[in-house]
Design a protein around this motif. Structure first.
Motif: not given
Length: 111
Positions: A83-91
């Protein structure tokens, strides 16, 4: 970026593979990560009773059955996502059904 989601739960109340496959929440999660194109791999792990721990100390290989953790929560599976970044991974992790009953640890992969 790639991330590993460590799926943790209380193994004594963990559902069977048949229950997971029939669970609408698990089906929705699978559809969501497929829609995002985030699926990279993953696997459900056998119970900790089937685990073997290997340590090498002073050149000696020490092998023991199971882990030594003093907890009810054990890693029961992994998902590897892109995924794009940590925020996307957390989502994505927040949508996993186990986030509501155990926990999902998000770890970036060294690349």
């Amino acid at each position: 970026m790639r991330y590993v989601l460590l799926i943790c739960d209380d193994e004594s109340v963990s559902p069977s593979m048949e229950e997971i496959l029939a669970d609408p929440a698990h089906q929705a999660y699978g559809e969501e990560i497929a829609r995002r194109g985030a699926v990279s791999g993953g696997a459900r792990l056998r119970p900790v009773a089937d685990a073997t721990t290997v340590r090498v100390r002073d050149g000696e290989t020490l092998v023991s059955d199971g882990p030594f953790a003093e907890t009810k929560d054990f890693v029961g599976g992994i998902d590897i996502i892109e995924c794009a970044d940590l925020d996307d991974a957390i989502a994505i992790a927040a949508k996993h059904p186990y986030a509501g009953r155990g926990c999902v640890e998000v770890r970036p992969v060294w690349e």
